[in-house]
Design a protein around this motif. Structure first.
Motif, PDB file in Angstrom:
ATOM      1  N   GLY A  26       0.802  -1.213   0.000  1.00  0.00           N
ATOM      2  CA  GLY A  26       0.000   0.000   0.000  1.00  0.00           C
ATOM      3  C   GLY A  26       0.835   1.263   0.000  1.00  0.00           C
ATOM      4  N   LYS A  27       2.143   1.129  -0.139  1.00  0.00           N
ATOM      5  CA  LYS A  27       3.016   2.298  -0.207  1.00  0.00           C
ATOM      6  C   LYS A  27       4.286   1.891  -0.927  1.00  0.00           C
TER       7      LYS A  27
ATOM      8  N   TYR B 150      -1.337   7.390  -4.987  1.00  0.00           N
ATOM      9  CA  TYR B 150      -1.871   6.236  -4.268  1.00  0.00           C
ATOM     10  C   TYR B 150      -1.918   6.542  -2.775  1.00  0.00           C
TER      11      TYR B 150
ATOM     12  N   GLY C  40      -4.959   8.355  -1.459  1.00  0.00           N
ATOM     13  CA  GLY C  40      -6.146   7.522  -1.208  1.00  0.00           C
ATOM     14  C   GLY C  40      -7.349   7.777  -2.094  1.00  0.00           C
ATOM     15  N   SER C  41      -7.251   8.680  -3.047  1.00  0.00           N
ATOM     16  CA  SER C  41      -8.415   8.984  -3.882  1.00  0.00           C
ATOM     17  C   SER C  41      -8.368   8.185  -5.173  1.00  0.00           C
TER      18      SER C  41
ATOM     19  N   LEU D 209      -6.195  -0.206  -4.374  1.00  0.00           N
ATOM     20  CA  LEU D 209      -6.526   1.036  -3.647  1.00  0.00           C
ATOM     21  C   LEU D 209      -7.948   0.971  -3.099  1.00  0.00           C
TER      22      LEU D 209
ATOM     23  N   ARG E  33      -7.858  -1.193  -0.087  1.00  0.00           N
ATOM     24  CA  ARG E  33      -7.204  -0.532   1.065  1.00  0.00           C
ATOM     25  C   ARG E  33      -8.161   0.480   1.692  1.00  0.00           C
ATOM     26  N   ASN E  34      -8.903   1.185   0.841  1.00  0.00           N
ATOM     27  CA  ASN E  34      -9.862   2.160   1.384  1.00  0.00           C
ATOM     28  C   ASN E  34     -10.918   1.457   2.225  1.00  0.00           C
TER      29      ASN E  34
ATOM     30  N   LYS F 281      -9.351   0.503   5.505  1.00  0.00           N
ATOM     31  CA  LYS F 281      -9.221   1.663   6.419  1.00  0.00           C
ATOM     32  C   LYS F 281     -10.514   1.860   7.192  1.00  0.00           C
TER      33      LYS F 281
END
Lengths: 454, 185
Positions: A241-242, A272, A275-276, A307, A310-311, A314
């Protein structure tokens, strides 16, 4: 020297009968160009030689025969060469082969090139596996230049299982192949190996392989390293994620190159992180041509999917219960409720989230990870990891032992300290204690030290 | 049983690599494709489809139908999986593999629904399991799941997984001894 079959065969048989293989190797190398021009003699010479007794001579003739095969040659010629190499590998003498390992490996590089040109890569996979086994000679952690060829053929043929058997083994030794193993082969192995793992969605191993390719010591940046870095960025985003920063030992020339020329991928990583999904998709559209030309569009699409996941992940840290509509809104997803439900079900099945969907009230409830780490599976997993550590430790001990008795190392230690120096004695006692479990090795060390002291 | 499938799969893979032209015939490709689905390996099924020659794909209706099942698996389209498995006229070998695959898929989704859903519609559950609404209600009643009065919704209960046999004490002790020996030396 006259170039008749009888002369050549007699030279080869005479050197072989006297076991003067080094001289034979030099002889064949010296007359390489002359023999290369006389293609018609190759098959006649091979008929007169015995593979087992005259392995080195046969190998050199086979190498010349392989060099004469071009893109215009018929498929039967290539198939015949492959069959002859299979027979050679089953009967050859390993000691003779060791003197011309580079020459042996070169034949397979050429075969790989011929098969890829003719778009029949699958026919060479078994042969490459045999070649690697022959070169490794019982050392599965030894890297050869043919590893890259195997990975290349597997990628072209879309058949990855044969490659996985070799790339799953950690490398602890690099075969020099009589000086013909180059950085190209090493980088190609890690790059192609990374692509195999990426195709199999084993992103952790893929990331490791790309990192190895990018962090190879360099004074100039190679194309392989730049392509590996692009995939490194994408796989890092999917997996972690990064963008994981490269290690400190990465060459400065590589780091500068990345800063100046990898902007499209750096921007993707930055976007990325924000987060959008909308902004990310806009960026992907802007750099569509670059990603397509790099053949990375498939991976970029997977980055976009990751992504969304991941959202959603979160949200599980913030909310206990949410309506499905709220999930779509808060995770900025571009899908309807049914598609979201399907995605959530997939994530729950793959244990990416822990949740319960209520179709009646259109809600989803997020749970904590129920894993208590007290099951048989956990025990087996721990056992596997500990066994791995034990194997690595044993391997490091063996490598340490080998360095300790290496004459070059001993010479360096002795020249940097005097024999009566305390440090030297401490080093000696340390050597003796670490090699106490292998008496023969410590006695070899002591005898070498005695030799230096004389 | 799983070992038999794995052995047969490995034999077919080996045959493909060792054949002079690097290809199998249509029946062997079909069998290998069905085995990939059966051993829960849709990724290799997709790769296999990618390398089957176009002429072989065109010549075998069964192979094409089998790929449709594979595609449905990759897209998580359970309804299509069950429909295709039930409707096509498969050869004997492929039919037995696909029936096992269908049962396996049904069992897998029943287990998944048991912990992924707190309340699920009967018709949606029926689609996931490849059954009719009535069969689904009968199945969940046998599992002791709560069915709503209007028989529209079901409340799943977690299904306890198959318990693996516990580790033998002697083996466990031997394992721990190995760890201690390693740490101490």
């Amino acid at each position: 020297m006259s170039c008749s079959v009888e002369d050549l065969v007699s030279h080869i048989t005479n050197y072989s009968s006297r076991k003067e293989y080094t001289l034979l190797n030099d002889f064949m190398n010296q007359h390489y160009q002359l023999l290369l021009k006389n293609q018609s003699l190759h098959d006649l010479i091979l008929e007169a030689l015995n593979v087992q007794r005259h392995s080195l001579g046969v190998l050199h003739i086979m190498a010349m025969k392989a060099s004469c095969i071009t893109s215009q040659s018929s498929l039967e010629t290539v198939s015949q060469l492959m069959q002859q190499m299979t027979v050679f590998m089953s009967q050859c003498c390993q000691d003779q082969l060791n003197l011309a390992r580079g020459c042996f490996a070169n034949i397979f590089h050429h075969i790989t090139h011929l098969l890829c040109e003719r778009k029949i890569p699958i026919r060479g996979i078994k042969l490459m596996c045999l070649a690697i086994d022959t070169l490794q000679n019982g050392e599965p952690s030894s890297l050869t230049s043919v590893h890259a060829d195997l990975c290349q053929l597997c990628l072209a043929a879309k058949c990855f299982k044969p490659a996985l058997k070799y790339i799953d083994v950690e490398i602890s030794k690099i075969d020099k192949e009589c000086g013909m193993m180059t950085a190209f082969h090493l980088l190609s192995y890690y790059y192609y190996g990374g692509m195999v793992y990426t195709a199999m969605k084993r992103y952790d191993r893929a990331l490791y392989f790309y990192e190895q390719a990018v962090t190879c010591p360099a004074t100039m940046v190679s194309m392989i390293m730049t392509e590996a870095y692009k995939k490194y960025v994408l796989v890092s985003l999917i997996l972690e994620g990064k963008l994981i920063p490269l290690p400190r030992y990465t060459s400065s020339v590589t780091t500068r190159w990345i800063k100046n020329y990898m902007t499209e991928y750096q921007e993707l990583a930055t976007e990325y992180g924000k987060g959008s999904a909308t902004q990310l998709n806009a960026l992907v559209s802007r750099h569509n041509i670059t990603y397509t030309q790099d053949h990375n569009m498939g991976l970029v699409k997977q980055v976009a999917i990751s992504l969304d996941k991941r959202n959603i992940q979160k949200l599980t840290k913030t909310f206990i219960t949410l309506s499905l509509e709220d999930v779509v809104m808060r995770a900025h997803l571009n899908c309807n409720i049914e598609q979201l439900e399907k995605l959530l079900l997939k994530m729950i099945a793959e244990k990416e989230i822990f949740a319960g969907i209520d179709q009646q009230s259109k809600m989803v409830k997020f749970y904590d990870n129920p894993e208590q780490y007290n099951s048989c599976e956990t025990l087996e997993s721990i056992d596997k990891h500990v066994q791995n550590f034990m194997d690595i430790d044993n391997k490091i001990k063996e490598m340490n032992q080998a360095v300790m008795v290496n004459p070059l190392y001993l010479h360096k230690v002795k020249s940097s300290t005097s024999p009566h120096d305390e440090e030297f004695e401490a080093q000696l006692s340390q050597t003796a204690s670490t090699s106490s479990s292998s008496a023969p090795r410590s006695s070899a060390l002591l005898s070498k030290l005695n030799m230096f002291n004389k | 049983m799983e070992n038999t499938f794995t052995e047969r799969m490995q034999a077919l893979e080996e045959r493909e690599l060792c054949s002079p032209i690097g290809e199998l015939n249509a029946e062997e490709y079909s069998e290998l494709l069905s085995l990939y689905l059966l051993t829960n390996d849709p990724m290799n099924a997709k790769l296999l489809w990618g390398r089957i020659p176009t002429s072989t794909k065109g010549s075998s209706m069964e192979l094409k139908a089998l790929w449709e099942v594979g595609k449905a698996t990759l897209q998580s389209d359970q309804a299509s999986i069950y429909r295709l498995v039930n409707t096509f006229q498969w050869s004997d070998c492929i039919r037995s593999n696909l029936i096992k695959y269908k049962e396996m898929t049904c069992k897998k989704y029943l287990s998944l629904v048991s912990y992924a859903y707190t309340v699920i519609e009967v018709n949606k559950l029926a689609l996931l399991l490849g059954l009719t609404d009535i069969e689904t209600i009968e199945l969940v009643k046998r599992k002791d799941w709560e069915v709503s009065d209007d028989q529209v919704f079901v409340k799943p209960k977690p299904i306890s997984g198959e318990n693996k046999p516990p580790v033998d004490n002697k083996e466990h002790l031997a394992r721990l001894t190995r760890y201690i020996l390693f740490l101490e030396t």
